[in-house]
Design an enzyme around this catalytic site. Structure first.
Site, PDB file in Angstrom:
ATOM      1  N   GLY A   1     -22.966  43.915  20.272  1.00 49.84           N
ATOM      2  CA  GLY A   1     -23.002  42.444  20.337  1.00 49.84           C
ATOM      3  C   GLY A   1     -23.388  41.842  19.010  1.00 49.84           C
ATOM      4  O   GLY A   1     -23.811  42.533  18.074  1.00 49.84           O
TER       5      GLY A   1
ATOM      6  N   ASP B   1     -15.884  48.569  17.501  1.00 48.84           N
ATOM      7  CA  ASP B   1     -16.389  47.184  17.485  1.00 48.84           C
ATOM      8  C   ASP B   1     -15.945  46.454  16.223  1.00 48.84           C
ATOM      9  O   ASP B   1     -16.143  45.251  16.106  1.00 48.84           O
ATOM     10  CB  ASP B   1     -17.916  47.158  17.592  1.00 48.84           C
ATOM     11  CG  ASP B   1     -18.583  48.041  16.555  1.00 48.84           C
ATOM     12  OD1 ASP B   1     -18.282  49.244  16.524  1.00 48.84           O
ATOM     13  OD2 ASP B   1     -19.384  47.529  15.769  1.00 48.84           O
ATOM     14  N   ASN B   2     -15.336  47.180  15.308  1.00 47.47           N
ATOM     15  CA  ASN B   2     -14.819  46.535  14.100  1.00 47.47           C
ATOM     16  C   ASN B   2     -13.296  46.505  14.098  1.00 47.47           C
ATOM     17  O   ASN B   2     -12.674  46.361  13.050  1.00 47.47           O
ATOM     18  CB  ASN B   2     -15.326  47.262  12.852  1.00 47.47           C
ATOM     19  CG  ASN B   2     -16.822  47.047  12.651  1.00 47.47           C
ATOM     20  OD1 ASN B   2     -17.377  46.030  13.067  1.00 47.47           O
ATOM     21  ND2 ASN B   2     -17.476  48.013  12.022  1.00 47.47           N
TER      22      ASN B   2
ATOM     23  N   ARG C   1     -18.229  32.751   8.515  1.00 48.61           N
ATOM     24  CA  ARG C   1     -16.998  33.537   8.666  1.00 48.61           C
ATOM     25  C   ARG C   1     -16.031  32.799   9.582  1.00 48.61           C
ATOM     26  O   ARG C   1     -16.427  32.220  10.585  1.00 48.61           O
ATOM     27  CB  ARG C   1     -17.364  34.903   9.256  1.00 48.61           C
ATOM     28  CG  ARG C   1     -16.166  35.769   9.560  1.00 48.61           C
ATOM     29  CD  ARG C   1     -16.548  37.228   9.682  1.00 48.61           C
ATOM     30  NE  ARG C   1     -17.239  37.536  10.925  1.00 48.61           N
ATOM     31  CZ  ARG C   1     -17.677  38.762  11.228  1.00 48.61           C
ATOM     32  NH1 ARG C   1     -17.512  39.763  10.393  1.00 48.61           N
ATOM     33  NH2 ARG C   1     -18.299  38.987  12.363  1.00 48.61           N
TER      34      ARG C   1
ATOM     35  N   GLY D   1     -31.633  40.236  12.275  1.00 45.81           N
ATOM     36  CA  GLY D   1     -30.664  39.150  12.426  1.00 45.81           C
ATOM     37  C   GLY D   1     -30.299  38.469  11.122  1.00 45.81           C
ATOM     38  O   GLY D   1     -29.597  37.457  11.104  1.00 45.81           O
TER      39      GLY D   1
HETATM   40  P1  AMP Z   1     -21.847  46.456  11.872  1.00 44.04           P
HETATM   41  O1  AMP Z   1     -22.303  47.680  11.198  1.00 44.04           O
HETATM   42  O2  AMP Z   1     -21.888  45.263  10.980  1.00 44.04           O
HETATM   43  O3  AMP Z   1     -20.531  46.605  12.538  1.00 44.04           O
HETATM   44  O4  AMP Z   1     -22.914  46.137  12.990  1.00 44.04           O
HETATM   45  C1  AMP Z   1     -23.124  46.962  14.097  1.00 44.04           C
HETATM   46  C2  AMP Z   1     -24.089  46.324  15.046  1.00 44.04           C
HETATM   47  O5  AMP Z   1     -25.364  46.181  14.449  1.00 44.04           O
HETATM   48  C3  AMP Z   1     -23.683  44.927  15.493  1.00 44.04           C
HETATM   49  O6  AMP Z   1     -24.102  44.772  16.822  1.00 44.04           O
HETATM   50  C4  AMP Z   1     -24.493  44.049  14.588  1.00 44.04           C
HETATM   51  O7  AMP Z   1     -24.688  42.768  15.109  1.00 44.04           O
HETATM   52  C5  AMP Z   1     -25.787  44.825  14.491  1.00 44.04           C
HETATM   53  N1  AMP Z   1     -26.537  44.500  13.275  1.00 44.04           N
HETATM   54  C6  AMP Z   1     -26.221  44.836  12.021  1.00 44.04           C
HETATM   55  N2  AMP Z   1     -27.127  44.359  11.139  1.00 44.04           N
HETATM   56  C7  AMP Z   1     -28.060  43.698  11.857  1.00 44.04           C
HETATM   57  C8  AMP Z   1     -29.245  42.973  11.531  1.00 44.04           C
HETATM   58  N3  AMP Z   1     -29.676  42.830  10.280  1.00 44.04           N
HETATM   59  N4  AMP Z   1     -29.948  42.431  12.561  1.00 44.04           N
HETATM   60  C9  AMP Z   1     -29.526  42.566  13.821  1.00 44.04           C
HETATM   61  N5  AMP Z   1     -28.418  43.218  14.188  1.00 44.04           N
HETATM   62  C10 AMP Z   1     -27.683  43.788  13.223  1.00 44.04           C
HETATM   63 MG    MG Z   2     -19.289  44.940  12.849  1.00 43.79          MG
END
Ligand code: AMP
Ligand code: MG
Length: 498
Positions: A95, A257-258, A181, A131
């Site tokens: 999420g 998820d990407n 974005r 976040g």
């Molecule tokens: P990503 O690696 O960007 O595809 O992120 C994978 C998951 O980790 C997603 O659910 C993101 O929302 C969560 N996520 C990544 N970085 C953070 C962060 N700094 N704080 C909270 N959630 C994060």
């Molecule tokens: Mg992502």
């Protein structure tokens, strides 16, 4: 005439549809305010495309919205729920952990686009994360997504970057930032997986209907629209990955998820455009097994699409065995679709007229690049220049590719083929010039821009953005932006934006 339907003195004219889906699709919440919002950049051209007023976005009121400190009228901020396979491992709940969808706008072409803040504070999906985002990943995503779009490759876009005036703790303390974005949609394979994992068939139906209506409306004309959706996503992803391969792009984190159902490049974490070519290159600091190496991208995409197909089995309206059969057939179209798209991409890059017998010329050239460790972008651009020289410059190019017989043989095979194509050289050169960029967002320059920005100087960031949004224009080959990195400048690893 202004194609934007009305020009109203409002920051955004939101028209939200995702928030009308049931509440289990998301969590409603506001971004968390930041200490001291400061504008880094508004993408004025994109703002206009979205029927927004760039001056208003740059005003204090605009920057407050872009930082998450104020919620514009009409916004229904929410964090989307999704799941996903990360490096092959199943995670039932991911999420938007650091992103909040402000709302949707209708752009000048009548297309609905999501406007999302990234780095806007914790959400119920944040797990252990804060976040937030620091300046580096925000700048990287801004530059690379805009360059990707300018290269003609479908991508999420960047409308703005703002500084938060707050520190973000990573391996050290960095300045915080928020990216705005823009996407045709943020629905991912992982969004479907989220509901399948909960055996929520009703949600899968709603999500599929929503996705078709918004992203692939012509699937409604298919005999089986759900199957039509799958076929369109297979095709769109095949073309997208072929386009990445043609640009030497390594996504780095092709988790489900990407994978966007809008078939746009999304998530510019540990990504990179290659300098010197090697098919097995990996940049991501966390990709120890090379799962997402350059040459693995097509097969990983195929695997991701199989995960998508799995989520559609219960809603195809067929018995189990028939559902599996049609879904498998649709997913297995990937190979042909990809090969077709890949051949077209590289045919254009080599300046060949038709899709016939090109495979050995293409793979022969890539093999030469790999063996000589030539710079992918420079090599194709130099080849473009050779089209109009009638043999002058061939020796230098052969030397560039290692100076051996193989290089010379390849060049004469290529020239022979061009002769058979019977296209005027000037036309061919124009075509090749528009598929072989002079500029790509090189990692070492991104790193330099980030270092300078952390020290308070954003000049290089602005200069790179300007240059990379015209990648096919002529640039002197000695230019700092065209040259590959020196030994000392090479960046071997890229990091997730967390
Ligand atoms: P990503 O690696 O960007 O595809 O992120 C994978 C998951 O980790 C997603 O659910 C993101 O929302 C969560 N996520 C990544 N970085 C953070 C962060 N700094 N704080 C909270 N959630 C994060
Ligand atoms: Mg992502």
């Amino acid at each position: 005439m202004n194609p934007c339907r009305t020009v109203r003195p409002r920051l955004f004219n939101f028209s939200n549809s995702y928030s009308e889906l049931p509440e289990r699709f998301y969590a409603r919440l506001r971004p968390t305010s930041v200490a001291k919002p400061g504008l880094i950049k508004v993408n004025r051209k994109l703002a206009e495309e979205l029927c927004l007023d760039p001056d208003m976005l740059e005003s204090n009121a605009g920057v407050a919205v872009l930082a998450g400190n104020s919620i514009p009228d009409g916004a229904v901020p929410l964090a989307m729920a999704y799941a996903g396979h990360q490096f092959g491992g199943w995670v039932p709940q991911l999420g938007d952990g650091r992103a909040i969808l402000l709302g949707e706008v209708i752009d000048q072409n009548g297309v609905r686009r999501d406007v999302q803040l990234k780095g806007s504070g914790p959400t119920p999906f944040s797990r252990m994360g804060d976040g937030r985002a620091w300046l580096g990943p925000v700048m990287r995503e801004y530059l690379v997504s805009e360059a990707m779009h300018a290269l003609g490759i479908p991508s999420t876009r960047s409308l703005a970057a703002v500084a938060t005036g707050e520190p973000v703790q990573r391996e050290r303390v960095y300045p915080g930032a928020v990216l705005t974005r823009v996407a045709k949609g943020h629905i991912r394979v992982g969004t479907f997986q989220y509901f399948l994992a909960r055996n929520d068939i009703e949600a899968l139906r709603l999500l599929a209907d929503y996705t078709i209506a918004r992203l692939h409306p012509d699937a409604f004309n298919s005999e089986n629209p759900i199957l039509g959706l799958l076929e369109r996503v297979v095709d769109g992803q095949a073309r997208l990955v072929a386009a990445w391969m043609g640009a030497g792009f390594i996504h780095g984190v092709m988790n489900t998820d990407n994978v966007s159902l809008a078939c746009e490049t999304i998530d510019f974490g540990p990504c990179a455009f290659m300098d010197n070519f090697h098919p097995h290159k990996v940049f991501s600091s966390i990709d120890h097994a090379g799962r997402y190496a350059f040459s693995n991208q097509p097969s990983v995409c195929h695997w991701n699409l199989a995960q998508f197909a799995t989520t559609l089995l219960p809603i195809l309206g067929l018995g189990k065995e028939d559902a599996i059969k049609v879904a498998t057939d649709a997913v297995n179209q990937f190979e042909d679709r990809f090969t077709e798209a890949w051949l077209t991409v590289f045919r254009r890059k080599l300046g060949l007229a038709v899709n016939k017998n090109n495979e050995s010329l293409i793979s022969g050239f890539l093999k030469l690049l790999a063996e000589s460790e030539a710079d992918f972008t420079v090599a194709f651009r130099r080849l473009t220049e050779l089209t109009a020289t009638g043999g002058k410059g061939d020796d230098a190019f052969v030397a560039y590719l290692g100076g051996n017989h193989a290089a010379r043989d390849w060049l004469s095979a290529w020239r022979q083929r061009l002769g058979q194509d019977r296209r005027p050289a000037s036309f061919r050169q124009r075509v090749m010039n528009s598929y072989n960029p002079a500029l790509i967002p090189r990692n070492h320059l991104i790193e330099q821009a980030i270092d300078e920005a952390v020290a308070g100087n954003f000049q290089l960031f602005h200069d790179l953005d300007r240059a990379w949004t015209a990648p096919y224009s002529d640039h002197p080959q000695s230019d700092r932006f065209t040259l590959p990195p020196t030994q000392e400048e090479v960046v071997c690893r890229t990091f997730c934006g967390t």
